[in-house]
Scaffold this motif. Structure first.
Motif, short mmCIF file in Angstrom:
data_model
loop_
_atom_site.label_atom_id
_atom_site.label_comp_id
_atom_site.label_asym_id
_atom_site.label_seq_id
_atom_site.Cartn_x
_atom_site.Cartn_y
_atom_site.Cartn_z
N TYR A 229 0.83 -1.21 0.00
CA TYR A 229 0.00 0.00 0.00
C TYR A 229 0.86 1.26 0.00
CZ TYR A 229 -3.87 -3.17 0.89
OH TYR A 229 -4.79 -4.18 0.78
N PHE A 230 2.01 1.19 0.65
CA PHE A 230 2.95 2.32 0.65
C PHE A 230 3.40 2.63 -0.78
CE2 PHE A 230 7.12 4.23 0.77
CZ PHE A 230 7.10 5.09 1.85
N ASN A 231 3.76 1.58 -1.53
CA ASN A 231 4.21 1.77 -2.91
C ASN A 231 3.10 2.29 -3.80
OD1 ASN A 231 6.81 0.98 -2.32
ND2 ASN A 231 6.52 -1.15 -2.98
N GLU A 232 1.88 1.81 -3.56
CA GLU A 232 0.74 2.34 -4.32
C GLU A 232 0.60 3.84 -4.09
OE1 GLU A 232 -2.72 -0.76 -5.47
OE2 GLU A 232 -2.91 0.21 -3.52
N ALA A 233 0.79 4.25 -2.85
CA ALA A 233 0.68 5.68 -2.53
C ALA A 233 1.77 6.48 -3.25
CB ALA A 233 0.80 5.88 -1.02
N VAL A 234 2.98 5.94 -3.27
CA VAL A 234 4.10 6.64 -3.91
C VAL A 234 3.85 6.79 -5.41
CG1 VAL A 234 6.55 6.47 -4.51
CG2 VAL A 234 5.79 5.95 -2.18
N ILE A 235 3.36 5.71 -6.04
CA ILE A 235 3.08 5.75 -7.49
C ILE A 235 2.01 6.80 -7.79
CG2 ILE A 235 2.10 4.45 -9.42
CD1 ILE A 235 3.43 1.94 -8.16
N LEU A 236 0.97 6.81 -6.97
CA LEU A 236 -0.13 7.76 -7.17
C LEU A 236 0.34 9.19 -6.93
CD1 LEU A 236 -3.11 7.76 -7.95
CD2 LEU A 236 -3.69 7.60 -5.53
N LYS A 237 1.22 9.36 -5.95
CA LYS A 237 1.76 10.70 -5.66
C LYS A 237 2.57 11.23 -6.85
CE LYS A 237 4.37 13.28 -2.19
NZ LYS A 237 5.25 13.98 -3.15
N GLY A 238 3.17 10.30 -7.60
CA GLY A 238 3.92 10.71 -8.78
C GLY A 238 3.05 11.42 -9.80
N GLU A 239 1.79 11.03 -9.87
CA GLU A 239 0.86 11.70 -10.79
C GLU A 239 0.68 13.17 -10.37
OE1 GLU A 239 -2.86 9.84 -11.56
OE2 GLU A 239 -2.03 7.81 -11.51
N VAL A 240 0.57 13.39 -9.07
CA VAL A 240 0.40 14.76 -8.57
C VAL A 240 1.65 15.58 -8.85
CG1 VAL A 240 -0.06 16.19 -6.54
CG2 VAL A 240 -1.18 13.96 -6.78
N ASP A 241 2.80 14.98 -8.60
CA ASP A 241 4.07 15.69 -8.78
C ASP A 241 4.28 16.14 -10.23
OD1 ASP A 241 4.55 15.30 -6.13
OD2 ASP A 241 5.87 13.57 -6.40
N ASN A 242 3.71 15.38 -11.17
CA ASN A 242 3.91 15.69 -12.59
C ASN A 242 2.84 16.62 -13.17
OD1 ASN A 242 6.26 14.13 -12.90
ND2 ASN A 242 5.08 12.25 -13.14
N MET A 243 1.92 17.06 -12.33
CA MET A 243 0.85 17.94 -12.82
C MET A 243 1.34 19.38 -12.95
SD MET A 243 -2.48 16.75 -10.61
CE MET A 243 -3.25 15.16 -10.87
N ASN A 244 0.79 20.07 -13.97
CA ASN A 244 1.01 21.52 -14.02
C ASN A 244 -0.05 22.18 -13.15
OD1 ASN A 244 -1.40 21.72 -15.54
ND2 ASN A 244 -0.26 21.40 -17.46
N MET A 245 0.00 23.48 -13.05
CA MET A 245 -0.90 24.18 -12.12
C MET A 245 -2.36 23.98 -12.49
SD MET A 245 -1.15 25.82 -9.39
CE MET A 245 0.58 26.23 -9.11
N THR A 246 -2.64 24.02 -13.78
CA THR A 246 -4.03 23.87 -14.23
C THR A 246 -4.56 22.49 -13.87
OG1 THR A 246 -3.64 25.38 -16.07
CG2 THR A 246 -5.58 23.94 -16.22
N GLU A 247 -3.75 21.45 -14.14
CA GLU A 247 -4.17 20.08 -13.83
C GLU A 247 -4.37 19.91 -12.32
OE1 GLU A 247 -2.04 17.47 -17.37
OE2 GLU A 247 -0.84 18.13 -15.65
N TYR A 248 -3.45 20.51 -11.56
CA TYR A 248 -3.56 20.37 -10.11
C TYR A 248 -4.84 21.03 -9.59
CZ TYR A 248 -2.48 20.52 -5.15
OH TYR A 248 -2.55 20.35 -3.79
N GLN A 249 -5.16 22.18 -10.13
CA GLN A 249 -6.39 22.87 -9.70
C GLN A 249 -7.62 22.06 -10.04
OE1 GLN A 249 -5.96 26.66 -11.62
NE2 GLN A 249 -4.75 27.56 -9.94
N GLN A 250 -7.56 21.30 -11.15
CA GLN A 250 -8.72 20.52 -11.59
C GLN A 250 -8.92 19.26 -10.75
OE1 GLN A 250 -7.90 19.91 -15.73
NE2 GLN A 250 -8.80 21.86 -16.36
N ARG A 251 -7.84 18.50 -10.50
CA ARG A 251 -8.01 17.21 -9.81
C ARG A 251 -6.90 16.86 -8.83
NH1 ARG A 251 -5.57 12.95 -12.86
NH2 ARG A 251 -4.33 13.75 -14.59
N GLY A 252 -6.00 17.79 -8.59
CA GLY A 252 -4.88 17.51 -7.68
C GLY A 252 -5.32 17.17 -6.28
N LYS A 253 -6.25 17.93 -5.73
CA LYS A 253 -6.69 17.70 -4.36
C LYS A 253 -7.35 16.32 -4.21
CE LYS A 253 -5.74 21.54 -2.03
NZ LYS A 253 -4.96 21.52 -0.77
N GLU A 254 -8.13 15.98 -5.23
CA GLU A 254 -8.84 14.68 -5.17
C GLU A 254 -7.84 13.53 -5.14
OE1 GLU A 254 -10.05 10.97 -6.92
OE2 GLU A 254 -9.16 12.51 -8.22
#
Length: 486
Positions: free
Chosen positions: A408-433
């Protein structure tokens, strides 16, 4: 990895020291005197030419080996050589073996009622117990020459050779043991390790299967088959073997843990392949876009430089002696030249990137991606299911608890990678979720690490739990609500 040590077995052949009463002392003294006379006569040309002398010498030394090893710890070997001398000397006029030669041959072949074989085994065991491994190996090897169908001397000879790290001699002895129907599973295990050490995986598995023929329910042999299949890269076959073991022995947590780890490794490998494939699928388009953007930027610079050249040139006409304006014009022309050279290179890079993009088999890669995702999902589900089966049997199993936490730790890290690669617009759209889901996976991992530490106080679990707690504190500070998924 198990090691072969049969000290306890060899102790069965230990011989109690002679009690030092007068009668035994007389026997030993008698053997010593007879030995001294035989040794002296062996150098006498007349005596040593007679088969009868060598027969007497052979029997004397055989008795010494069997009854009084303190007189000569290698007496069996001397007896063996004397019997061979009898065979050499006792010939009829026709050149055939005489009566004594036939008797000697019977002894050398371990015939019924003969004792030389036992004398060798006895003295071999004594040498082994005295830590004279080379001497023990010699005795056991000669014993095998006398009785080629025996399993005792081949067993002990293999043990002595293995402890001396004489791998070839060990393999030879253990193979003889197996060929003669030896049943001890430890021998088959040890022999398989010798082949495994040579990366002869097929022979190692064949040896284990021969052992399983003798001991069909031996768990160590079955488990080692799986280990060697893994070492040889045959993961799918190893999984089949473990599935069978888990079905036949559902309470064996080690088999279940091993099976879960295999599926866990499989899903991680599939996930790594997915990352690589994603890179390939996006490489052509993304590389082309970046190069094209840089090319347009350089072309834009040329327009700016041309404007500057025109402007500074006009000023120089008005101030022909202004050295600073001339310097500025030189700098602008230098920068313009650099941009022109960059444009030439970028155009070549753009062409290469476009060609590379055309060469991608998009449909093929999409099909491969679908296969990998399906494999990853299937392996993930089976890994979790088997870890949980372990915990159903043993709720405090450290390996299952820690590995589930890591999953589960690794799943969290992989998913966090999606957030880290977002630009500001993408983060505003779905980053928090997505951050909420990341937090949820870290939160899901936490109790497994806590229970693992309760089961076994290991640094790896404690350090990882500290990391998880730190991450969860950061999410709390950002007021991110953790979303736990099923």
């Amino acid at each position: 990895m198990k090691k072969l040590f049969f000290v306890s077995a060899l102790s069965l052949f230990s011989v109690a020291a002679f009690s030092q009463d007068a009668a035994n002392k007389l026997v030993v003294d008698g053997f010593r005197k007879d030995k001294e006379k035989s040794d002296k006569d062996a150098s006498d040309p007349k005596s040593s030419a007679k088969a009868a002398f060598w027969m007497d010498r052979a029997k004397l030394y055989e008795n010494i080996a069997s009854q009084a090893s303190e007189v000569d710890s290698s007496a069996a070997k001397t007896a063996y050589e004397a019997y061979k001398k009898v065979v050499e000397l006792d010939k009829t006029k026709k050149g055939e073996p005489g009566k004594s030669a036939k008797e000697a041959e019977n002894v050398l072949n371990g015939g019924e009622g003969t004792n030389l074989f036992n004398a060798f085994v006895r003295q071999g065991a004594e040498k082994y117990q005295a830590k004279n491994l080379n001497g023990a190996l010699e005795m056991f090897t000669l014993a095998q020459e006398i009785n080629k169908k025996d399993t005792l001397a081949s067993l002990y000879g293999g043990i002595a050779a293995q402890q001396l790290d004489k791998k070839e001699e060990a393999k030879t002895s253990f193979e003889k043991y197996a060929a003669n129907g030896g049943k001890d599973p430890s021998v088959y295990y040890g022999l398989s390790q010798l082949y495994r050490g040579e990366n002869n995986f097929d022979k190692a598995i064949e040896t284990l299967n021969r052992g399983l023929t003798q001991s069909p329910n031996n768990k160590d042999l079955k488990a080692e088959v799986v280990n060697i299949l893994l070492a040889s890269g045959k993961e799918d076959q190893a999984i089949k073997e473990l599935e069978a073991l888990a079905t036949s022995d559902p309470k064996n947590t080690q088999n279940l843990v091993n099976l879960a780890i295999l599926y866990d490794n499989m899903q991680r490998t599939a996930n790594d392949s997915i990352k690589v494939l994603k890179g390939k699928m996006g490489a052509g388009g993304s590389a082309t876009d970046v190069i094209a953007k840089n090319l347009e930027s350089e072309k834009g610079k040329i327009e700016v430089y041309d404007g500057e050249v025109k402007r500074i040139g006009g000023l120089i006409k008005k101030q022909p002696k202004n050295a600073d304006l001339k310097r500025q014009l030189t700098d602008v022309n230098t920068k313009k030249k650099e941009s022109q050279e960059a444009i030439v290179k970028l155009q070549a890079d753009l062409t290469a990137a476009q060609n590379a993009s055309k060469g991608n088999d998009v449909a093929g890669m999409e099909k491969q991606m679908a296969t990998l995702k399906a494999k990853q999902a299937d392996a993930s589900a089976k890994a979790i299911a088997n870890y949980k089966k372990v915990l159903d049997v043993d709720a405090a199993n450290y390996d299952a608890l820690f590995n589930l936490g890591v999953y589960y730790f690794n799943e969290a890290v992989i998913l966090k990678g999606e957030v880290d690669n977002m630009n500001m617009t993408e983060y505003q759209q779905r980053g928090k979720e997505i951050e909420g889901r990341v937090c949820g996976k870290f939160k899901k991992a936490k109790p497994y690490f806590e229970k693992a530490i309760q089961a076994k106080d290991e640094a790896e679990a404690k350090e990882t739990l500290t990391t998880v707690n730190g991450v969860l504190e950061q999410f709390a500070a950002k007021q991110v609500a953790c979303v736990e998924e099923q």
